[in-house]
Design a protein around this motif. Sequence first.
Motif, PDB file in Angstrom:
ATOM      1  N   GLN A  55      -0.340  -1.743  -8.104  1.00 41.29           N
ATOM      2  CA  GLN A  55       0.141  -1.170  -7.601  1.00 41.29           C
ATOM      3  C   GLN A  55      -0.162  -1.459  -5.502  1.00 41.29           C
ATOM      4  O   GLN A  55       0.654  -1.820  -4.799  1.00 41.29           O
ATOM      5  N   ASN A  56      -1.652  -1.785  -5.747  1.00 39.90           N
ATOM      6  CA  ASN A  56      -2.268  -2.188  -4.500  1.00 39.90           C
ATOM      7  C   ASN A  56      -1.890  -3.348  -3.719  1.00 39.90           C
ATOM      8  O   ASN A  56      -1.069  -3.993  -2.598  1.00 39.90           O
ATOM      9  N   ALA A  57      -2.063  -4.314  -4.715  1.00 35.14           N
ATOM     10  CA  ALA A  57      -1.310  -5.838  -3.862  1.00 35.14           C
ATOM     11  C   ALA A  57      -0.262  -5.928  -3.527  1.00 35.14           C
ATOM     12  O   ALA A  57       0.273  -6.541  -2.648  1.00 35.14           O
ATOM     13  N   LEU A  58       1.237  -5.167  -4.404  1.00 35.50           N
ATOM     14  CA  LEU A  58       2.374  -5.865  -4.275  1.00 35.50           C
ATOM     15  C   LEU A  58       2.343  -4.710  -3.083  1.00 35.50           C
ATOM     16  O   LEU A  58       3.777  -5.828  -2.251  1.00 35.50           O
ATOM     17  N   ALA A  59       2.058  -3.310  -3.057  1.00 37.58           N
ATOM     18  CA  ALA A  59       2.152  -3.034  -1.209  1.00 37.58           C
ATOM     19  C   ALA A  59       2.265  -3.759  -0.421  1.00 37.58           C
ATOM     20  O   ALA A  59       2.146  -3.811   0.368  1.00 37.58           O
ATOM     21  N   GLY A  66       1.143   2.551   0.570  1.00 37.45           N
ATOM     22  CA  GLY A  66       1.061   2.125  -0.805  1.00 37.45           C
ATOM     23  C   GLY A  66       1.538   4.437  -1.574  1.00 37.45           C
ATOM     24  O   GLY A  66       2.996   3.317  -2.780  1.00 37.45           O
ATOM     25  N   SER A  67       2.274   4.242   0.039  1.00 33.40           N
ATOM     26  CA  SER A  67       2.635   5.956  -0.790  1.00 33.40           C
ATOM     27  C   SER A  67       4.179   5.879  -0.576  1.00 33.40           C
ATOM     28  O   SER A  67       4.472   6.065  -2.011  1.00 33.40           O
ATOM     29  N   THR A  68       4.519   4.647   0.128  1.00 37.79           N
ATOM     30  CA  THR A  68       5.673   5.155   0.157  1.00 37.79           C
ATOM     31  C   THR A  68       6.294   3.735  -0.840  1.00 37.79           C
ATOM     32  O   THR A  68       7.258   3.597  -1.631  1.00 37.79           O
ATOM     33  N   LYS A  94      -2.592   1.260 -11.937  1.00 44.39           N
ATOM     34  CA  LYS A  94      -1.440   0.746 -12.255  1.00 44.39           C
ATOM     35  C   LYS A  94      -1.654  -0.689 -12.934  1.00 44.39           C
ATOM     36  O   LYS A  94      -1.240  -1.370 -10.914  1.00 44.39           O
ATOM     37  N   ARG A  95      -0.898  -1.547 -13.544  1.00 46.55           N
ATOM     38  CA  ARG A  95      -0.044  -2.953 -13.414  1.00 46.55           C
ATOM     39  C   ARG A  95       1.435  -2.641 -13.434  1.00 46.55           C
ATOM     40  O   ARG A  95       1.679  -2.449 -14.433  1.00 46.55           O
ATOM     41  N   GLY A 148      -6.850 -13.614   4.684  1.00 47.87           N
ATOM     42  CA  GLY A 148      -7.666 -12.863   4.052  1.00 47.87           C
ATOM     43  C   GLY A 148      -6.280 -13.297   2.506  1.00 47.87           C
ATOM     44  O   GLY A 148      -5.320 -14.035   2.639  1.00 47.87           O
ATOM     45  N   PRO A 149      -7.361 -12.474   1.331  1.00 50.52           N
ATOM     46  CA  PRO A 149      -6.645 -13.216   0.421  1.00 50.52           C
ATOM     47  C   PRO A 149      -4.921 -12.506  -0.273  1.00 50.52           C
ATOM     48  O   PRO A 149      -4.662 -13.940  -0.564  1.00 50.52           O
ATOM     49  N   VAL A 150      -4.684 -11.982   0.281  1.00 45.17           N
ATOM     50  CA  VAL A 150      -3.179 -11.627  -0.336  1.00 45.17           C
ATOM     51  C   VAL A 150      -2.499 -11.401   0.190  1.00 45.17           C
ATOM     52  O   VAL A 150      -1.857 -13.186   0.067  1.00 45.17           O
ATOM     53  N   ALA A 151      -2.537 -11.717   1.204  1.00 45.24           N
ATOM     54  CA  ALA A 151      -1.443 -12.097   2.975  1.00 45.24           C
ATOM     55  C   ALA A 151      -1.989 -13.747   2.515  1.00 45.24           C
ATOM     56  O   ALA A 151      -0.678 -14.866   2.878  1.00 45.24           O
TER      57      ALA A 151
END
Length: 164
Positions: A55-59, A66-68, A94-95, A148-151
Amino acid sequence: MTGADDPTYRLGLGLAEVSRLWRHVLDARLKPLGLSTARWVALVNLSAHPEGLTQNALALRVGIKGSTLVRQLDLLEADGWVDRRSQPGDRRVKRVFLTAKARPALASIAAVGTDLRHELLRDCSEAEIRTCVRLLGKLKARLQPLAGPVAGDERPSPELAAAE
């Protein structure tokens, strides 16, 4: 050259403005299909990651808090479009995975994106488009280490690949 006379200055502003406008038009065209920005961007990102995303990576990829995202995932899960599973080794994480039911929505997103892309590029030559794509590729390669790694994920941007 400085300011508005500098083509590199205008390039950065132009990229930002075109990106914003392109996404705005795409959002408007997907809205009748019941797809908000957060929903279609989440679905497209998940389609590029069959192994699922936390969920964090997707956010981070969607560009919302994350809450949104959790509220959007609740709706997507209630509609049967995504499935959230505990990650082995850490049940708190959670994945998120696409379900088979999401495939028609992805096909609609791709069709709307293709139509818009053809409309916008109808009088651009293949050479112009290839030149632009090469320049964007160079810029992306230089930005990835800074972002950074995600972007800086090396996979093609799902928004560009599937929707735009």
